[in-house]
Design a protein around this motif. Structure first.
Motif, PDB file in Angstrom:
ATOM      1  N   ASP A   1       8.745   2.389   4.282  1.00 31.02           N
ATOM      2  CA  ASP A   1       8.956   1.528   3.600  1.00 31.02           C
ATOM      3  C   ASP A   1       7.619   0.046   3.976  1.00 31.02           C
ATOM      4  O   ASP A   1       8.361  -0.809   4.079  1.00 31.02           O
ATOM      5  CB  ASP A   1       9.772   1.246   2.750  1.00 31.02           C
ATOM      6  N   LEU A   2       6.658   0.445   4.558  1.00 31.04           N
ATOM      7  CA  LEU A   2       5.871  -0.856   5.069  1.00 31.04           C
ATOM      8  C   LEU A   2       4.006  -1.623   3.662  1.00 31.04           C
ATOM      9  O   LEU A   2       4.242  -0.821   3.064  1.00 31.04           O
ATOM     10  CB  LEU A   2       4.406  -0.857   5.947  1.00 31.04           C
ATOM     11  N   GLU A   3       4.762  -2.732   3.844  1.00 29.50           N
ATOM     12  CA  GLU A   3       4.203  -3.496   2.915  1.00 29.50           C
ATOM     13  C   GLU A   3       3.142  -3.726   4.488  1.00 29.50           C
ATOM     14  O   GLU A   3       2.931  -4.526   4.159  1.00 29.50           O
ATOM     15  CB  GLU A   3       4.849  -4.771   3.166  1.00 29.50           C
ATOM     16  N   LEU A   4       1.622  -2.907   2.913  1.00 25.12           N
ATOM     17  CA  LEU A   4       0.734  -3.426   3.978  1.00 25.12           C
ATOM     18  C   LEU A   4      -0.549  -4.594   3.717  1.00 25.12           C
ATOM     19  O   LEU A   4      -0.554  -4.724   2.203  1.00 25.12           O
ATOM     20  CB  LEU A   4      -0.167  -1.684   3.760  1.00 25.12           C
ATOM     21  N   TRP A   5      -0.517  -5.115   4.206  1.00 32.44           N
ATOM     22  CA  TRP A   5      -1.968  -5.879   3.859  1.00 32.44           C
ATOM     23  C   TRP A   5      -3.101  -5.798   4.721  1.00 32.44           C
ATOM     24  O   TRP A   5      -3.519  -5.152   5.916  1.00 32.44           O
ATOM     25  CB  TRP A   5      -1.243  -7.394   4.357  1.00 32.44           C
ATOM     26  N   VAL A   6      -4.449  -6.401   3.992  1.00 33.54           N
ATOM     27  CA  VAL A   6      -5.433  -6.575   4.238  1.00 33.54           C
ATOM     28  C   VAL A   6      -6.300  -8.049   4.626  1.00 33.54           C
ATOM     29  O   VAL A   6      -5.568  -8.934   3.887  1.00 33.54           O
ATOM     30  CB  VAL A   6      -6.457  -6.208   3.444  1.00 33.54           C
ATOM     31  N   PHE A   7      -6.506  -8.516   5.873  1.00 33.90           N
ATOM     32  CA  PHE A   7      -6.882  -9.940   6.255  1.00 33.90           C
ATOM     33  C   PHE A   7      -8.284  -9.845   6.530  1.00 33.90           C
ATOM     34  O   PHE A   7      -9.169  -9.076   6.653  1.00 33.90           O
ATOM     35  CB  PHE A   7      -6.142 -10.470   7.758  1.00 33.90           C
ATOM     36  N   GLY A   8      -8.703 -10.796   5.948  1.00 35.73           N
ATOM     37  CA  GLY A   8      -9.508 -10.988   6.393  1.00 35.73           C
ATOM     38  C   GLY A   8     -10.794 -12.803   5.868  1.00 35.73           C
ATOM     39  O   GLY A   8      -9.901 -13.701   5.635  1.00 35.73           O
TER      40      GLY A   8
ATOM     41  N   GLY B   1      -8.500  -5.829  -2.736  1.00 32.13           N
ATOM     42  CA  GLY B   1      -9.252  -6.007  -3.829  1.00 32.13           C
ATOM     43  C   GLY B   1      -9.552  -4.774  -4.370  1.00 32.13           C
ATOM     44  O   GLY B   1      -8.023  -3.806  -5.976  1.00 32.13           O
ATOM     45  N   ARG B   2     -10.076  -3.830  -4.133  1.00 32.95           N
ATOM     46  CA  ARG B   2     -10.162  -2.242  -5.190  1.00 32.95           C
ATOM     47  C   ARG B   2      -8.561  -1.654  -5.340  1.00 32.95           C
ATOM     48  O   ARG B   2      -8.846  -0.588  -5.605  1.00 32.95           O
ATOM     49  CB  ARG B   2     -11.314  -1.509  -4.722  1.00 32.95           C
ATOM     50  N   LEU B   3      -8.368  -1.479  -3.694  1.00 32.89           N
ATOM     51  CA  LEU B   3      -7.088  -1.024  -3.606  1.00 32.89           C
ATOM     52  C   LEU B   3      -5.784  -1.479  -4.431  1.00 32.89           C
ATOM     53  O   LEU B   3      -4.914  -1.130  -3.869  1.00 32.89           O
ATOM     54  CB  LEU B   3      -6.601  -0.582  -2.163  1.00 32.89           C
ATOM     55  N   GLY B   4      -5.907  -2.626  -3.908  1.00 35.83           N
ATOM     56  CA  GLY B   4      -4.805  -2.950  -5.200  1.00 35.83           C
ATOM     57  C   GLY B   4      -3.265  -3.716  -4.603  1.00 35.83           C
ATOM     58  O   GLY B   4      -2.887  -3.790  -4.244  1.00 35.83           O
ATOM     59  N   LEU B   5      -4.072  -4.019  -2.880  1.00 39.00           N
ATOM     60  CA  LEU B   5      -3.216  -4.512  -2.189  1.00 39.00           C
ATOM     61  C   LEU B   5      -3.209  -5.784  -1.480  1.00 39.00           C
ATOM     62  O   LEU B   5      -4.567  -6.878  -2.573  1.00 39.00           O
ATOM     63  CB  LEU B   5      -3.384  -3.982  -0.985  1.00 39.00           C
ATOM     64  N   PRO B   6      -2.027  -6.311  -1.225  1.00 34.34           N
ATOM     65  CA  PRO B   6      -1.967  -7.902  -1.179  1.00 34.34           C
ATOM     66  C   PRO B   6      -3.169  -8.254   0.073  1.00 34.34           C
ATOM     67  O   PRO B   6      -3.071  -7.299   0.613  1.00 34.34           O
ATOM     68  CB  PRO B   6      -0.783  -8.619  -0.683  1.00 34.34           C
ATOM     69  N   PHE B   7      -3.438  -9.460   0.558  1.00 31.59           N
ATOM     70  CA  PHE B   7      -4.870 -10.348   1.044  1.00 31.59           C
ATOM     71  C   PHE B   7      -4.086 -11.713   2.186  1.00 31.59           C
ATOM     72  O   PHE B   7      -3.535 -11.824   1.065  1.00 31.59           O
ATOM     73  CB  PHE B   7      -6.184 -10.257   0.503  1.00 31.59           C
TER      74      PHE B   7
ATOM     75  N   GLY C   1     -11.957 -11.574  -8.071  1.00 29.57           N
ATOM     76  CA  GLY C   1     -13.033 -10.171  -8.310  1.00 29.57           C
ATOM     77  C   GLY C   1     -12.989  -9.265  -8.651  1.00 29.57           C
ATOM     78  O   GLY C   1     -13.358  -8.531  -9.057  1.00 29.57           O
ATOM     79  N   ALA C   2     -12.768  -8.580  -7.257  1.00 21.47           N
ATOM     80  CA  ALA C   2     -12.218  -6.361  -6.854  1.00 21.47           C
ATOM     81  C   ALA C   2     -11.389  -6.004  -7.341  1.00 21.47           C
ATOM     82  O   ALA C   2     -10.935  -5.174  -7.434  1.00 21.47           O
ATOM     83  CB  ALA C   2     -12.989  -6.362  -5.435  1.00 21.47           C
ATOM     84  N   PHE C   3     -10.301  -7.099  -7.711  1.00 21.83           N
ATOM     85  CA  PHE C   3      -9.094  -6.003  -7.740  1.00 21.83           C
ATOM     86  C   PHE C   3      -8.833  -5.530  -9.040  1.00 21.83           C
ATOM     87  O   PHE C   3      -9.393  -5.477 -10.168  1.00 21.83           O
ATOM     88  CB  PHE C   3      -8.380  -7.812  -8.142  1.00 21.83           C
ATOM     89  N   ARG C   4      -8.005  -4.913  -8.879  1.00 22.48           N
ATOM     90  CA  ARG C   4      -7.421  -3.388  -9.184  1.00 22.48           C
ATOM     91  C   ARG C   4      -6.423  -2.840  -9.365  1.00 22.48           C
ATOM     92  O   ARG C   4      -5.806  -3.195  -8.216  1.00 22.48           O
ATOM     93  CB  ARG C   4      -7.752  -1.693  -8.998  1.00 22.48           C
ATOM     94  N   PRO C   5      -5.359  -3.113 -10.105  1.00 22.10           N
ATOM     95  CA  PRO C   5      -3.629  -1.906 -10.399  1.00 22.10           C
ATOM     96  C   PRO C   5      -3.852  -1.146  -9.760  1.00 22.10           C
ATOM     97  O   PRO C   5      -4.046  -0.054 -10.040  1.00 22.10           O
ATOM     98  CB  PRO C   5      -3.791  -2.515 -11.856  1.00 22.10           C
ATOM     99  N   SER C   6      -2.445  -1.358  -8.753  1.00 28.18           N
ATOM    100  CA  SER C   6      -1.866   0.300  -8.325  1.00 28.18           C
ATOM    101  C   SER C   6      -0.370  -0.283  -8.493  1.00 28.18           C
ATOM    102  O   SER C   6       0.235  -0.350  -8.889  1.00 28.18           O
ATOM    103  CB  SER C   6      -2.602  -0.253  -7.158  1.00 28.18           C
ATOM    104  N   SER C   7      -0.364   1.140  -7.154  1.00 27.27           N
ATOM    105  CA  SER C   7       1.226   1.478  -8.027  1.00 27.27           C
ATOM    106  C   SER C   7       2.031   0.335  -6.087  1.00 27.27           C
ATOM    107  O   SER C   7       3.003   0.281  -7.030  1.00 27.27           O
ATOM    108  CB  SER C   7       1.154   2.419  -6.856  1.00 27.27           C
ATOM    109  N   THR C   8       1.300  -1.112  -5.575  1.00 31.37           N
ATOM    110  CA  THR C   8       1.837  -1.672  -5.335  1.00 31.37           C
ATOM    111  C   THR C   8       1.842  -2.745  -5.523  1.00 31.37           C
ATOM    112  O   THR C   8       2.866  -3.794  -5.884  1.00 31.37           O
ATOM    113  CB  THR C   8       0.136  -1.405  -3.743  1.00 31.37           C
ATOM    114  N   LEU C   9       0.449  -2.554  -6.274  1.00 27.76           N
ATOM    115  CA  LEU C   9       0.685  -4.211  -7.456  1.00 27.76           C
ATOM    116  C   LEU C   9       0.016  -4.211  -8.554  1.00 27.76           C
ATOM    117  O   LEU C   9      -0.885  -3.868  -8.652  1.00 27.76           O
ATOM    118  CB  LEU C   9      -0.558  -5.237  -6.687  1.00 27.76           C
TER     119      LEU C   9
END
Length: 380
Positions: A206-213, A224-230, A250-258
């Motif tokens: 149960d890890l909360e996966l984040w992408v940093f940029g 955004g494309r994977l629907g992950l927090p940024f 702009g790239a965000f797509r809803p996912s099972s995460t968000l």
């Protein structure tokens, strides 16, 4: 001031101190942060840099063991230095012991390094810096981009890159690594030959996966494309934070995460009882930042009582970091954080503060927690 505040800890080593003491300070600050109502306690990954945050998975585990409820994680694990399997198994191990509390933040260090070196070779970085001036937008300073040419060509940095990789190893594709992490976590991983592999621990964690940029580039778009927090790094790359957030949304797509975008924005902060005291505590931040920017690695954090002033040349190298550091009384700092939140629309802010004395750093976070209302929210 209703959005959450979190902490990013670099485990700084102060002048006259040791890595051992820095790590003990991190555990002490994490326990206090939990009591004051901070939402998360994140640690960075830096190597050969004069700080003690070189092994985020280990440090995350130690902090999770020393606390009870606060979320603990990385900001960020550098995938250029680690395989997807290493990351999933390491953080899966920690999550197995502290379920529901672990964040896995990832970043494109190795990939960005290759791209940046190519940009330096073609002089794109320098030309971009010339075209941009420092501006103030809605009370937030957006400085001209930092020119990393000197840093990227530093012998120390090149040696550290070599030490972190096997000879002849190629930096893997970031998108593929993230896909591997997701498939290892979900139990759907297949090798190139179609062989199933199951990470244990790791699979089902149960890890909360984040992408940093740091820019409006591949990291923001992938998150955004994977629907992950940024996570957008205003404290590292303040010139491109707004564009990074816009690219992510702009790239965000809803996912099972968000179901909708979720952004955290970072800031360098030093708070004290009054503006003058805070400025004194933060007066050697420029020295510390310059040691990093000049390619020599972070020096032990200097004592304001003994440090000499920066030269004009040194000041110019770190000017963007100095004018974007939030320094002052709790109300002064909170007002600037509020402006940053409004400009970026951040759902959460993560603050990183360094002072020479540990007690001053702890006090800074305590004062801001009270000013922001974290302690009141915690009591409620």
């Amino acid at each position: 001031m209703t959005i959450p505040l979190s902490i990013l800890d670099l485990a700084p080593i102060s002048e006259g101190g040791t890595a051992r003491q820095a790590l003990r300070n991190s555990l002490d600050l994490a326990r206090s942060a939990e009591a004051w109502g901070y939402r998360r306690y994140w640690v960075a990954e830096h190597h050969f840099a004069g700080v003690a945050s070189s092994s985020p998975a280990v440090l995350v585990g130690l902090i999770a063991a020393a606390t009870n409820t606060i979320r603990v994680g990385s900001a960020a694990v550098l995938l250029g230095n680690n395989t997807a399997a290493e990351v999933v198994e390491a953080f899966g191990t920690v999550e197995a012991l502290y379920p529901g509390r672990i964040d896995l933040g990832i970043g494109r260090s190795g990939q960005r390094r290759v791209e940046a070196l190519k940009a330096v070779a073609s002089e794109k970085v320098a030309s971009e810096r010339v075209r941009r001036d420092t501006v103030v937008r809605e009370g937030v300073v957006i400085p001209a981009p930092f020119d990393p040419t000197g840093l990227l060509t530093s012998p120390l940095l090149q040696a550290s890159f070599e030490a972190l990789a096997f000879s002849g190893a190629q930096v893997p594709d970031f998108d593929e690594q993230v896909d591997d992490i997701l498939s290892l976590l979900s139990g759907t991983f297949r090798s190139r030959d179609g062989v199933e592999l199951h990470a244990s621990p790791g699979e089902g964690a149960d890890l909360e996966l984040w992408v940093f940029g740091s820019s409006a580039g591949p990291s923001a778009e992938l998150a955004g494309r994977l629907g992950l927090p940024f996570g957008a790094n205003y404290h590292v790359a303040p010139s491109s934070t707004v564009e990074a957030v816009e690219a992510y949304r702009g790239a965000f797509r809803p996912s099972s995460t968000l179901s909708k975008p979720y952004v955290v924005v970072s800031a360098d902060v030093v708070a004290a009882e009054d503006d003058a005291t805070a400025r004194e505590l933060a007066s050697t931040f420029g020295h510390w930042a310059h040691s990093i920017r000049s390619g020599h690695g972070a020096i032990p954090y200097p004592d304001p009582a003994t440090a000499l002033p920066l030269t004009p040349q040194q000041h110019a190298v770190v000017e963007d970091r100095l004018i974007t550091q939030f320094v002052g009384s709790p109300s002064t700092v909170a007002d600037r954080l509020d402006s940053l939140q409004k400009l970026t629309g951040a759902d959460e802010l993560v603050i990183s503060g360094v002072t020479h004395r540990h007690e001053d750093r702890v006090r800074s976070y305590e004062l801001l927690a009270r000013e922001w209302g974290l302690t009141a929210l915690l009591a409620a």
